[in-house]
Design an enzyme around this catalytic site. Structure first.
Site, mmCIF file in Angstrom:
data_model
loop_
_atom_site.group_PDB
_atom_site.id
_atom_site.type_symbol
_atom_site.label_atom_id
_atom_site.label_comp_id
_atom_site.label_asym_id
_atom_site.label_seq_id
_atom_site.Cartn_x
_atom_site.Cartn_y
_atom_site.Cartn_z
ATOM 1 N N THR A 176 0.836 -1.193 0.000
ATOM 2 C CA THR A 176 0.000 0.000 0.000
ATOM 3 C C THR A 176 0.874 1.246 0.000
ATOM 4 O O THR A 176 1.965 1.220 0.546
ATOM 5 C CB THR A 176 -0.861 -0.046 1.285
ATOM 6 O OG1 THR A 176 -1.807 -1.077 1.130
ATOM 7 C CG2 THR A 176 -1.564 1.256 1.587
ATOM 8 N N ARG A 204 -14.436 -6.733 -0.313
ATOM 9 C CA ARG A 204 -13.856 -6.445 1.006
ATOM 10 C C ARG A 204 -13.243 -5.041 0.939
ATOM 11 O O ARG A 204 -12.567 -4.683 -0.022
ATOM 12 C CB ARG A 204 -12.772 -7.461 1.350
ATOM 13 C CG ARG A 204 -11.996 -7.177 2.657
ATOM 14 C CD ARG A 204 -10.702 -6.428 2.417
ATOM 15 N NE ARG A 204 -9.865 -6.317 3.612
ATOM 16 C CZ ARG A 204 -8.770 -5.569 3.670
ATOM 17 N NH1 ARG A 204 -8.368 -4.889 2.624
ATOM 18 N NH2 ARG A 204 -8.055 -5.510 4.779
ATOM 19 N N GLY A 206 -10.809 -2.258 3.053
ATOM 20 C CA GLY A 206 -9.842 -2.165 4.144
ATOM 21 C C GLY A 206 -9.917 -0.848 4.887
ATOM 22 O O GLY A 206 -10.894 -0.096 4.766
ATOM 23 N N ASP A 207 -8.873 -0.564 5.621
ATOM 24 C CA ASP A 207 -8.834 0.659 6.428
ATOM 25 C C ASP A 207 -8.481 1.900 5.620
ATOM 26 O O ASP A 207 -8.844 3.017 6.000
ATOM 27 C CB ASP A 207 -7.794 0.501 7.554
ATOM 28 C CG ASP A 207 -6.389 0.258 6.980
ATOM 29 O OD1 ASP A 207 -6.248 -0.621 6.098
ATOM 30 O OD2 ASP A 207 -5.454 0.959 7.397
ATOM 31 N N THR A 227 -0.502 1.757 6.962
ATOM 32 C CA THR A 227 -0.362 0.542 6.158
ATOM 33 C C THR A 227 -0.228 -0.658 7.083
ATOM 34 O O THR A 227 0.445 -0.591 8.100
ATOM 35 C CB THR A 227 0.843 0.601 5.202
ATOM 36 O OG1 THR A 227 0.953 -0.668 4.546
ATOM 37 C CG2 THR A 227 2.145 0.920 5.906
ATOM 38 N N GLY A 228 -0.889 -1.737 6.732
ATOM 39 C CA GLY A 228 -0.831 -2.930 7.567
ATOM 40 C C GLY A 228 -2.120 -3.717 7.433
ATOM 41 O O GLY A 228 -2.897 -3.494 6.492
ATOM 42 N N GLY A 230 -5.493 -4.281 7.606
ATOM 43 C CA GLY A 230 -6.557 -3.296 7.713
ATOM 44 C C GLY A 230 -7.622 -3.578 8.759
ATOM 45 O O GLY A 230 -8.138 -2.661 9.401
HETATM 46 N N1 ASP Z 1 -4.078 -1.653 4.947
HETATM 47 C C1 ASP Z 1 -4.286 -2.282 3.677
HETATM 48 C C2 ASP Z 1 -5.588 -3.050 3.719
HETATM 49 O O1 ASP Z 1 -5.846 -3.729 4.701
HETATM 50 C C3 ASP Z 1 -3.196 -3.224 3.264
HETATM 51 C C4 ASP Z 1 -1.785 -2.690 3.312
HETATM 52 O O2 ASP Z 1 -1.504 -1.725 4.014
HETATM 53 O O3 ASP Z 1 -0.920 -3.223 2.610
HETATM 54 O O4 ASP Z 1 -6.302 -3.009 2.759
#
Ligand code: ASP
Length: 311
Positions: A176, A204, A206-207, A227-228, A230
């Site tokens: 991300t 789906r 994400g955050d 990022t992480g 979500g």
């Molecule tokens: N945060 C993002 C999600 O969950 C994924 C990512 O940060 O790589 O969609």
């Protein structure tokens, strides 16, 4: 003169020197440097923080190295569905899109929502119709096809596993993207764009496109892009939580970031990191994973680029 500063990320995860080849390390550093310089140039030329974060994220979306725009991962049905958000810390205006397909630069669509819609978050077909109205660029499936990403998906497509782009189960780590910036007027902004997680259920979300979870900006406190994993970032309302610790408890930017990323998220089991900037020009880049693709540039100082726990 006030400080101008920009920080960017390209995802966090199991990124160690052992997991990247020297050539990959070099390619990531070059891409991060190019994007942070591009965003900084906007600020140095008198552009707004909002313009700078959009520009830097567009640059990262156009790179196949990162899980956003061109490099977006595959969903459970073998498609690409992208999420993005942008927020202005001066006005608290925000624009976001979720689950969009075929849009070349989802961050530009999020900015268009901010500028031209009475809504904050548009999803799917409605967001794509909105993009057509404002003549944003669309791309074919081939544009988003990437053999590495396909392989990544093929390994888990028949399972219920969905992968953070940088998990230990795969040996290459892409991610991300996001940017936060403070401009000459002391205004701040945040932007985030993602393809989500490999083999994620279709639809789906994400955050990243959720204001307060993966993206937030408020001149009174900070601008944040996360990022992480979500699902954890949503449950911890990470970006807004950092802002709240500053607003209600008087924490510094670094203290607030550490509390949320290194304490709260860790307790929940949420892997990841974030980039943050304050109106004063403070920068924090915390992550609780092995690495996070990141870079920042403040005033005329040289750009700093990091991948592992090296800065
Ligand atoms: N945060 C993002 C999600 O969950 C994924 C990512 O940060 O790589 O969609």
């Amino acid at each position: 003169m006030r400080n101008i500063a920009i920080a960017i990320h390209g995802g966090a995860g199991t990124i160690t020197e052992a997991t990247l080849t020297a050539a990959q390390d070099k390619a990531y550093r070059a891409a991060l440097k190019e994007a942070v310089e591009a965003g900084h140039q906007v600020l140095a030329g008198g552009g707004t923080a909002l313009e700078a974060v959009e520009h830097a994220v567009t640059n990262l979306e156009d790179s196949p190295l990162f899980n956003a725009g061109k490099g977006a991962v595959f969903t459970k049905e073998g498609k690409h569905e992208m999420d993005a958000a942008i927020m202005c810390g001066k006005t608290l205006e925000a624009g976001a899109v979720a689950g969009v397909r075929s849009i070349r630069n989802p961050i530009k669509l999020a900015r268009t929502v901010l500028e031209h819609s009475d809504h904050v978050l548009l999803s799917g077909y409605g967001a794509e119709e909105f993009a057509r109205t404002y003549q944003l660029a669309f791309e074919s499936e081939e544009y988003f096809f990437n053999s590495f990403r396909y392989k990544q998906w093929a390994e888990v497509r028949d399972s219920n596993i969905f992968l953070l782009d940088h998990t230990k189960k795969i040996d290459e780590k892409f991610g991300t993207v996001g940017a936060v910036a403070v401009d000459m007027n002391g205004d701040i902004a945040a932007a985030t764009s993602t393809g989500g997680m490999t083999n994620k259920n279709y639809n789906r979300i994400g955050d990243s496109p959720l204001i307060g979870a993966g993206t937030y900006a408020n001149n009174a406190t900070c601008a944040i892009s996360c990022t992480g994993h979500g699902e954890f970032f949503m449950r911890a309302v990470v970006a807004h939580d950092v802002s709240c610790l500053m607003a209600y408890k008087g924490y510094t930017l670094q203290q607030a970031c550490d509390e949320v990323v290194m304490q709260k998220l860790v307790k929940l089991g949420g892997e990841g990191g974030l980039i943050a900037v304050s109106a004063a020009g403070d920068i924090a880049l915390p992550f609780n994973t092995e690495g996070m693709y990141r870079a920042f540039k403040k005033n005329n100082d040289a750009a700093q680029v990091g991948i592992y726990k090296e800065m």
